[in-house]
Design an enzyme around this catalytic site. Structure first.
Site, PDB file in Angstrom:
ATOM      1  CB  CYS A  75      -7.492  -7.945   3.038  1.00 52.98           C
ATOM      2  SG  CYS A  75      -6.187  -6.725   2.820  1.00 52.98           S
TER       3      CYS A  75
ATOM      4  CE  LYS B  54      -9.410  -2.761   3.957  1.00 55.13           C
ATOM      5  NZ  LYS B  54      -9.367  -2.997   2.531  1.00 55.13           N
TER       6      LYS B  54
ATOM      7  N   GLY C 166      -7.790 -16.705   1.408  1.00 54.91           N
ATOM      8  CA  GLY C 166      -6.434 -16.376   1.819  1.00 54.91           C
ATOM      9  C   GLY C 166      -6.167 -14.892   1.737  1.00 54.91           C
TER      10      GLY C 166
ATOM     11  CB  ILE D  80      -0.927  -0.005   1.241  1.00 56.59           C
ATOM     12  CG1 ILE D  80      -1.923  -1.169   1.132  1.00 56.59           C
ATOM     13  CG2 ILE D  80      -1.646   1.322   1.405  1.00 56.59           C
ATOM     14  CD1 ILE D  80      -2.829  -1.123  -0.069  1.00 56.59           C
TER      15      ILE D  80
ATOM     16  CG  ASP E 192       9.749  -0.386   5.172  1.00 58.78           C
ATOM     17  OD1 ASP E 192       8.626  -0.472   4.647  1.00 58.78           O
ATOM     18  OD2 ASP E 192      10.239  -1.293   5.890  1.00 58.78           O
TER      19      ASP E 192
ATOM     20  NE  ARG F  16       1.065 -10.396   1.588  1.00 56.97           N
ATOM     21  CZ  ARG F  16       0.957  -9.075   1.737  1.00 56.97           C
ATOM     22  NH1 ARG F  16       1.363  -8.503   2.845  1.00 56.97           N
ATOM     23  NH2 ARG F  16       0.463  -8.337   0.782  1.00 56.97           N
TER      24      ARG F  16
ATOM     25  CB  THR G 193      -3.127  -3.814  11.206  1.00 54.68           C
ATOM     26  OG1 THR G 193      -3.633  -3.771   9.870  1.00 54.68           O
ATOM     27  CG2 THR G 193      -2.768  -2.430  11.653  1.00 54.68           C
TER      28      THR G 193
ATOM     29  CG  ASN H 150     -11.585  -6.641   3.340  1.00 62.28           C
ATOM     30  OD1 ASN H 150     -11.907  -6.607   2.146  1.00 62.28           O
ATOM     31  ND2 ASN H 150     -10.455  -6.137   3.774  1.00 62.28           N
TER      32      ASN H 150
HETATM   33  N1  NAD Z   1      -2.045  -5.067   0.510  1.00 65.04           N
HETATM   34  C1  NAD Z   1      -3.322  -4.784   0.304  1.00 65.04           C
HETATM   35  O1  NAD Z   1      -3.902  -5.152  -0.716  1.00 65.04           O
HETATM   36  C2  NAD Z   1      -4.103  -3.974   1.324  1.00 65.04           C
HETATM   37  C3  NAD Z   1      -5.352  -3.485   0.950  1.00 65.04           C
HETATM   38  C4  NAD Z   1      -6.045  -2.697   1.853  1.00 65.04           C
HETATM   39  C5  NAD Z   1      -5.505  -2.444   3.117  1.00 65.04           C
HETATM   40  N2  NAD Z   1      -4.299  -2.959   3.473  1.00 65.04           N
HETATM   41  C6  NAD Z   1      -3.781  -2.638   4.802  1.00 65.04           C
HETATM   42  O2  NAD Z   1      -2.715  -1.701   4.668  1.00 65.04           O
HETATM   43  C7  NAD Z   1      -1.746  -1.915   5.702  1.00 65.04           C
HETATM   44  C8  NAD Z   1      -0.391  -2.155   5.062  1.00 65.04           C
HETATM   45  O3  NAD Z   1      -0.492  -3.328   4.291  1.00 65.04           O
HETATM   46  P1  NAD Z   1       0.613  -3.744   3.233  1.00 65.04           P
HETATM   47  O4  NAD Z   1       0.014  -4.848   2.425  1.00 65.04           O
HETATM   48  O5  NAD Z   1       1.156  -2.538   2.541  1.00 65.04           O
HETATM   49  O6  NAD Z   1       1.723  -4.328   4.212  1.00 65.04           O
HETATM   50  P2  NAD Z   1       3.209  -4.754   3.827  1.00 65.04           P
HETATM   51  O7  NAD Z   1       3.618  -5.761   4.809  1.00 65.04           O
HETATM   52  O8  NAD Z   1       3.311  -5.026   2.371  1.00 65.04           O
HETATM   53  O9  NAD Z   1       4.046  -3.406   4.079  1.00 65.04           O
HETATM   54  C9  NAD Z   1       4.176  -2.790   5.318  1.00 65.04           C
HETATM   55  C10 NAD Z   1       5.565  -2.169   5.421  1.00 65.04           C
HETATM   56  O10 NAD Z   1       5.641  -1.447   6.635  1.00 65.04           O
HETATM   57  C11 NAD Z   1       6.957  -1.595   7.150  1.00 65.04           C
HETATM   58  N3  NAD Z   1       6.909  -1.266   8.564  1.00 65.04           N
HETATM   59  C12 NAD Z   1       6.457  -2.027   9.608  1.00 65.04           C
HETATM   60  N4  NAD Z   1       6.531  -1.304  10.750  1.00 65.04           N
HETATM   61  C13 NAD Z   1       7.031  -0.085  10.431  1.00 65.04           C
HETATM   62  C14 NAD Z   1       7.334   1.084  11.166  1.00 65.04           C
HETATM   63  N5  NAD Z   1       7.132   1.162  12.483  1.00 65.04           N
HETATM   64  N6  NAD Z   1       7.868   2.144  10.511  1.00 65.04           N
HETATM   65  C15 NAD Z   1       8.086   2.090   9.165  1.00 65.04           C
HETATM   66  N7  NAD Z   1       7.808   1.002   8.417  1.00 65.04           N
HETATM   67  C16 NAD Z   1       7.278  -0.065   9.045  1.00 65.04           C
HETATM   68  C17 NAD Z   1       7.325  -3.031   6.836  1.00 65.04           C
HETATM   69  O11 NAD Z   1       8.721  -3.209   6.826  1.00 65.04           O
HETATM   70  C18 NAD Z   1       6.685  -3.194   5.435  1.00 65.04           C
HETATM   71  O12 NAD Z   1       7.610  -2.899   4.401  1.00 65.04           O
HETATM   72  C19 NAD Z   1      -2.269  -3.108   6.523  1.00 65.04           C
HETATM   73  O13 NAD Z   1      -3.015  -2.627   7.606  1.00 65.04           O
HETATM   74  C20 NAD Z   1      -3.191  -3.821   5.545  1.00 65.04           C
HETATM   75  O14 NAD Z   1      -4.180  -4.571   6.203  1.00 65.04           O
HETATM   76  C21 NAD Z   1      -3.594  -3.702   2.584  1.00 65.04           C
END
Ligand code: NAD
Length: 424
Positions: free
Chosen positions: A265, A211, A262, A13, A32, A336, A84, A215
Site C-alpha cells: 500500500c 485513499k 514495504g 480485504i 476468486d 510483500r 491493483t 498512504n
Molecule cells: N491488504 C491491505 O491491507 C489493504 C488495505 C487497503 C486497501 N487494499 C487494497 O485492496 C485491494 C485488494 O487487496 P488485497 O490485499 O485484498 O489483495 P490480495 O492479493 O490479498 O487479494 C486479492 C484477491 O483477488 C483475487 N482476484 C484477482 N483478480 C480477480 C478477479 N478478476 N475475480 C475474482 N478474484 C480475483 C486474487 O486471486 C486474490 O485472492 C487492493 O487494491 C489493495 O491495494 C489492501
C-alpha cells in the site's frame, strides 16, 4: 433489501469483509479466480494469517452463510476487492478490476449495488460504470440516469491495518463515495451491517483520492524521518534522541525512521498520484525516492561495519551477520515488498561469511534467501554469536531484550530498538 452479497476477490480485504457480513447472517458468495483459495475457504480454512479471522471464517462457512465460487452468481450487491498493483513502469494496473467487472456484468440485475473497494487511481469508478454500461445496454447506470438508475455504483476505500483487520473493519470510519446520493445511501446501508465507525459520504473522486492521500501522507512523513536519520548519521547526531526532543514541541510529531518502506500500500499508492500529476506531485515523488533509497543506505552501513571488523583483524569469511526481522513491518508474517527481505538477500549475495536471520513470525524462511545460504537462528544464539547485528524490524521479541554487549561487535539498529542510552 439485502439478502445476498458477492465479494469479488477473497484476499486480505475481501475475505474479512465477506466473513464479517456472513457472521451477521447475510448470505455471502465469495468469488476468486484461484481454485485453491476457493477450496480452502469452502473447507472453512483460510490462506493467510490474520488474528481472529480463522475462527470467524470457520463459523461463517459452517453455518452456511459464506460460500466461495470461481464464477460470479446473481446477488443484491457486489463488492470488488481485487489487486491493483503497479506495472513495470510504475503505472497503476487496473486490469484485475476490468476483468472482475466483466465477470459480474452478465449476472447484474436492476436494483443491484456495485462497490469498488480496490485502491484505484482517480476516475476508475467512472470507468467501471462505463464498462458495465457497454456490457449491459438493457440496464441504466448513474452516469446516464442519475438517482433513478437501475444500478447503484460507489467507491468505498479500505484502510485497515494487517494484524488488526477484524477489529478495524468494524471500528474504522468509512469514506463512502457514491456516483449519486442514492448510490451513497445504498452503500451506507450495506456497510451498516458490520461497521460501527461513522460512514461519511462524499463524491466518488474525493473518495478515490482520499485513499491515495492517506498512504501518500504516511509515505511523505516516513521519508522525512528516513532522510533525517541519514543526515544525523553524517553529522554524528543521535537521531532517536533528536526525534524524542523535537517531538516535545506541541505541534511536531516525527515518525520513526526504518530500513525502507514495504507492503503493497504505502510503497505503491503514492505512484497512483504521481502518475496522474507527474509535473505537480514533486514532494510525493521525492518521498518515494527517499524511502526506496533507504535499503541501499543500510547496506552501505553493513559494508562499513564489515570493513571496520576487517581493520580489527577479522577476515570477511569469519564475520557472522545476523539480520533481525524479515517482514515489511512489526509482528506480522507478510513479506510483500519487504525492504528487510531485500536487504537480507543483498547481504547474503555480497558477504563471504555466514548470514543468519531471526524471524519469530515465519514458520520457514523464504526460498530466495535460503538458496543464498542464509540460515535461521534463534534470538539468543544470534545475540550471542553474530559479529554484526542488523535490526531491520521492531518485532516485540526484539524489544524485550536489552541492547546487546558490543565490545568487538557492530550494531546497525534501523528502528531504534536497541538505542544506545546515554553513557552506554
Ligand atoms: N491488504 C491491505 O491491507 C489493504 C488495505 C487497503 C486497501 N487494499 C487494497 O485492496 C485491494 C485488494 O487487496 P488485497 O490485499 O485484498 O489483495 P490480495 O492479493 O490479498 O487479494 C486479492 C484477491 O483477488 C483475487 N482476484 C484477482 N483478480 C480477480 C478477479 N478478476 N475475480 C475474482 N478474484 C480475483 C486474487 O486471486 C486474490 O485472492 C487492493 O487494491 C489493495 O491495494 C489492501
Amino acid at each position: 433489501m439485502l439478502n445476498t452479497v458477492s465479494i469479488i476477490g477473497l484476499g486480505y480485504i475481501g475475505l474479512p469483509t465477506a466473513t464479517l457480513l456472513a457472521i451477521r447472517k447475510v448470505r455471502v458468495i465469495g468469488v476468486d479466480i484461484s481454485p485453491s483459495i476457493v477450496d480452502t475457504i469452502n473447507r472453512g480454512d483460510m490462506h493467510f494469517v490474520e488474528p481472529e479471522l480463522d475462527i470467524l471464517v470457520r463459523a461463517a462457512v459452517g453455518a452456511g452463510y459464506l460460500r466461495a465460487a470461481m464464477q460470479p452468481e446473481p446477488a443484491d450487491a457486489f463488492i470488488i476487492a481485487v489487486p491493483t498493483p503497479l506495472t513495470e513502469g510504475l503505472k497503476p494496473d487496473v486490469r484485475s478490476i476490468e476483468t472482475a467487472v466483466k465477470s459480474i456484468a452478465p449476472v447484474l440485475k436492476a436494483g443491484n449495488l456495485v462497490i469498488l473497494e480496490s485502491t484505484s487511481p482517480v476516475g476508475t469508478t467512472e470507468r467501471l460504470a462505463h464498462w458495465l454500461a457497454e456490457l449491459r445496454p438493457d440496464l441504466t447506470f448513474p452516469q446516464q440516469a442519475g438517482d433513478t438508475s437501475d444500478i447503484r455504483i460507489a467507491y468505498c476505500p479500505e484502510r485497515v491495518m494487517p494484524g488488526r483487520v477484524v477489529h478495524e473493519l468494524v471500528s474504522n470510519d468509512r469514506v463512502i463515495g457514491g456516483m449519486t446520493p442514492a448510490c451513497s445511501e445504498a452503500a451506507v446501508l450495506l456497510y451498516r451491517w458490520f461497521v460501527q465507525g461513522e460512514c461519511v459520504i462524499t463524491d466518488v473522486r474525493v473518495a478515490e483520492m482520499c485513499k491515495l492521500t492517506e498512504n501518500s501522507f504516511r509515505d511523505v512523513n516516513i521519508a522525512f524521518a528516513n532522510e533525517l536519520s541519514m543526515i544525523c548519521d553524517e553529522q554524528g547526531i543521535d537521531v532517536w534522541e533528536l526525534i524524542r526532543l523535537a517531538n516535545r514541541h506541541p505541534r511536531v510529531d516525527i515518525l520513526k525512521p526504518g530500513c525502507g518502506v514495504g507492503g503493497h500500500c504505502i510503497a505503491v499508492d503514492p505512484w497512483f498520484i504521481v502518475n496522474s500529476a507527474p509535473a505537480t506531485a514533486k514532494l510525493i515523488a521525492a518521498a518515494r525516492a527517499v524511502n526506496d533509497a533507504k535499503p541501499e543506505w543500510v547496506l552501505q552501513k553493513v559494508d562499513d561495519a564489515i570493513n571496520d571488523l576487517k581493520m580489527d583483524g577479522m577476515t570477511a569469511s569469519d564475520i557472522c551477520i545476523a539480520c533481525f526481522g524479515l517482514t515489511f513491518k512489526a509482528d506480522i508474517d507478510d513479506l510483500r515488498e519487504s525492504p528487510a527481505l531485500h536487504i537480507t538477500q543483498a547481504i547474503a549475495e555480497r558477504h563471504a561469511g555466514k548470514v543468519c536471520v531471526v524471524e519469530p513470525n515465519l514458520d520457514r524462511l523464504p526460498d530466495c534467501i535460503v538458496e543464498k545460504g542464509v540460515v535461521r537462528m534463534d534470538l539468543d544464539a544470534a545475540l550471542d554469536q553474530a559479529d554484526i547485528l542488523v535490526l531491520l524490524v521492531d518485532h516485540a521479541q526484539f524489544k524485550s531484550v536489552s541492547r546487546p554487549h558490543t565490545r568487538r561487535r557492530r550494531i546497525i539498529d534501523t528502528r531504534g530498538v536497541w538505542e544506545r542510552k546515554h553513557g552506554q
